[in-house]
Design a protein around this motif. Sequence first.
Motif, PDB file in Angstrom:
ATOM      1  N   TYR A 183       1.163  -1.143   0.423  1.00 29.28           N
ATOM      2  CA  TYR A 183      -0.300   0.059  -0.342  1.00 29.28           C
ATOM      3  C   TYR A 183       0.988   1.224   0.238  1.00 29.28           C
ATOM      4  CZ  TYR A 183      -4.044  -2.497   1.584  1.00 29.28           C
ATOM      5  OH  TYR A 183      -5.644  -3.128   0.747  1.00 29.28           O
ATOM      6  N   ASN A 195      -1.508  -6.140  -6.500  1.00 33.39           N
ATOM      7  CA  ASN A 195      -0.435  -4.746  -7.297  1.00 33.39           C
ATOM      8  C   ASN A 195       1.304  -5.112  -6.938  1.00 33.39           C
ATOM      9  OD1 ASN A 195      -0.537  -4.090  -4.140  1.00 33.39           O
ATOM     10  ND2 ASN A 195      -1.666  -2.672  -4.295  1.00 33.39           N
ATOM     11  N   LEU A 246       4.429  -1.905  -6.502  1.00 38.05           N
ATOM     12  CA  LEU A 246       4.723  -0.468  -6.243  1.00 38.05           C
ATOM     13  C   LEU A 246       5.767   0.262  -7.574  1.00 38.05           C
ATOM     14  CD1 LEU A 246       4.982  -0.435  -2.144  1.00 38.05           C
ATOM     15  CD2 LEU A 246       2.993   0.323  -3.749  1.00 38.05           C
ATOM     16  N   THR A 275       1.452   3.311  -6.223  1.00 45.00           N
ATOM     17  CA  THR A 275       1.349   2.490  -6.193  1.00 45.00           C
ATOM     18  C   THR A 275       0.079   2.193  -7.552  1.00 45.00           C
ATOM     19  OG1 THR A 275      -0.027   2.086  -3.920  1.00 45.00           O
ATOM     20  CG2 THR A 275      -1.043   0.806  -5.875  1.00 45.00           C
TER      21      THR A 275
END
Length: 527
Positions: free
Chosen positions: A69, A253, A255, A287
């Motif tokens: 996150y 996801n 980074l 992100t």
Amino acid sequence: MTNTRTKYLYKILAIAAAALWLQGCATIFSSRHQKVRFEAATPDASVSFDGNEHKKSVRLRLDKCRGLYTVQATKEGFKTRNHAFELHALARTYPFTLLNILMPFLGTYGFMPLDLKESKVRVFKRRQVIPALLPYDKRSPDEKYMFINKTSIDAKSEDVKLLLYKGLIRYNENNRLPHVKKNGSIATEDVKVDNTIFTDALNYSLLRMDFVDTSRTLFPNVGNSLYLNARVERITFHNVLSRFNNLNSATRNSLISMELEIEWELLDYYKQKIYSTRTKKRSDLFTISSSDAMPVIREAFEDNLEYALIDIRKEVAAKGYLKITEAKADTNSVILLPKPSLMPGARINDFIKSSVTIKVDDGHGTGAIISDSGHIVTNFHVIAGSKKIEVLFSDSTTMEAEVVRVQPGSDLALLKVKKANLQPLLMSENDDPEVGIDVWTIGTPKNLELGQSVSKGVLSAVRKKNGLSYLQTDMSINSGNSGGPLLTREGLLLGVISSKLIGIGTEGVGFAISSGEIFKALNIRYK
């Protein structure tokens, strides 16, 4: 009957046990969500998460299956900051992994049961603190304004790279995955962009640092303005992947951070290079998802440029380039010129010979002959940065000129040619000519084929700005007229054309630097 029911019960228990063994007990009994508190170390900073802004601190429910996150902190007068975090410690349910005996797998930290590689078995730190924000170092009253001229990309294919990391720990230690080649490139050809979309974004950053003049003055302060060019020469994408398996691939996801090596050029008001330096910075982590990558890459790129700009501002200030300078008269020896005479009964057509075209490396301008010994006055911005200067006369002859004296602060330059039989103009020594009189200019607007064009107008006003005297006129002026003479009917040189206002609904507002400024700035006297 009892035996049958017992058999069914045993079957159900066996299926449940197998499910626990195969699925993982810790995974089943661990929660998929966790509440985390976010706050900024900088007082009164706002916290933004997934596009929603919150004040100061907030407690939010996160999906652990995303694994990675970012949270953002913003405050007026400070650089916005992204803070990245990931699953950190084992959840309280981790003892259930003891039920998964004989199921060892090679994990991130070595030999571990399958459950310990699942994101649900991990937890975030319950309190995430966004590190202190970087304050903008704003312009002080004794510093110059500064603008971005252009941002470009000129990177060779081998200088565009992608590095992968398994988790934030590896990224922070700069420990890339072993299968990523150190010198590997992801570009098949060189990347070259003359001017990027980031110029406006950086100028907005300078605006927030008070380096953009918002007074919208019509008169430039040459000694009070600088420009910057940024050329990106190396690009490295740092991509951080989750350390843990995700239960739902749709939530997966990663980074991304941008590392840029940039060459910066500091330019003066006339776009002449006065200093150069280099920066190598990484952006914050952002992100990124496979379905919407480009907007995030642009955001990381812009973030990197802004961090570099903050460093550049400090560096050029330390070097003394931001110190305000004022336009001053030339302190060299006085140049004595023979005083020309007015020609009684002359017409404007008779002064065409007194106007010349100035040919330079990247274009042309106009000049006015002020002595029969070959002295020509023009604007400094006409010749700025040119290695070769040629003068084209009304008889179509061309001659190379030497630069005798320049005064950038007043936008004036004095040239000289070795040519006989020149017709000089008499310069007025009055800085306040009569407003409303008819005036003319003779010059070369737009194209060399339009040399010695005559335009007529009215002297609209006399303006005193930034220590200089400007003569306002409503006559037709175009690029190429710069440096040309502003004349009365009798051929008296009132000044040299310097600029005009351009824009929708704007017409007939031009300016000339008065001849009085020519005497003072270039230290000229009549014998």
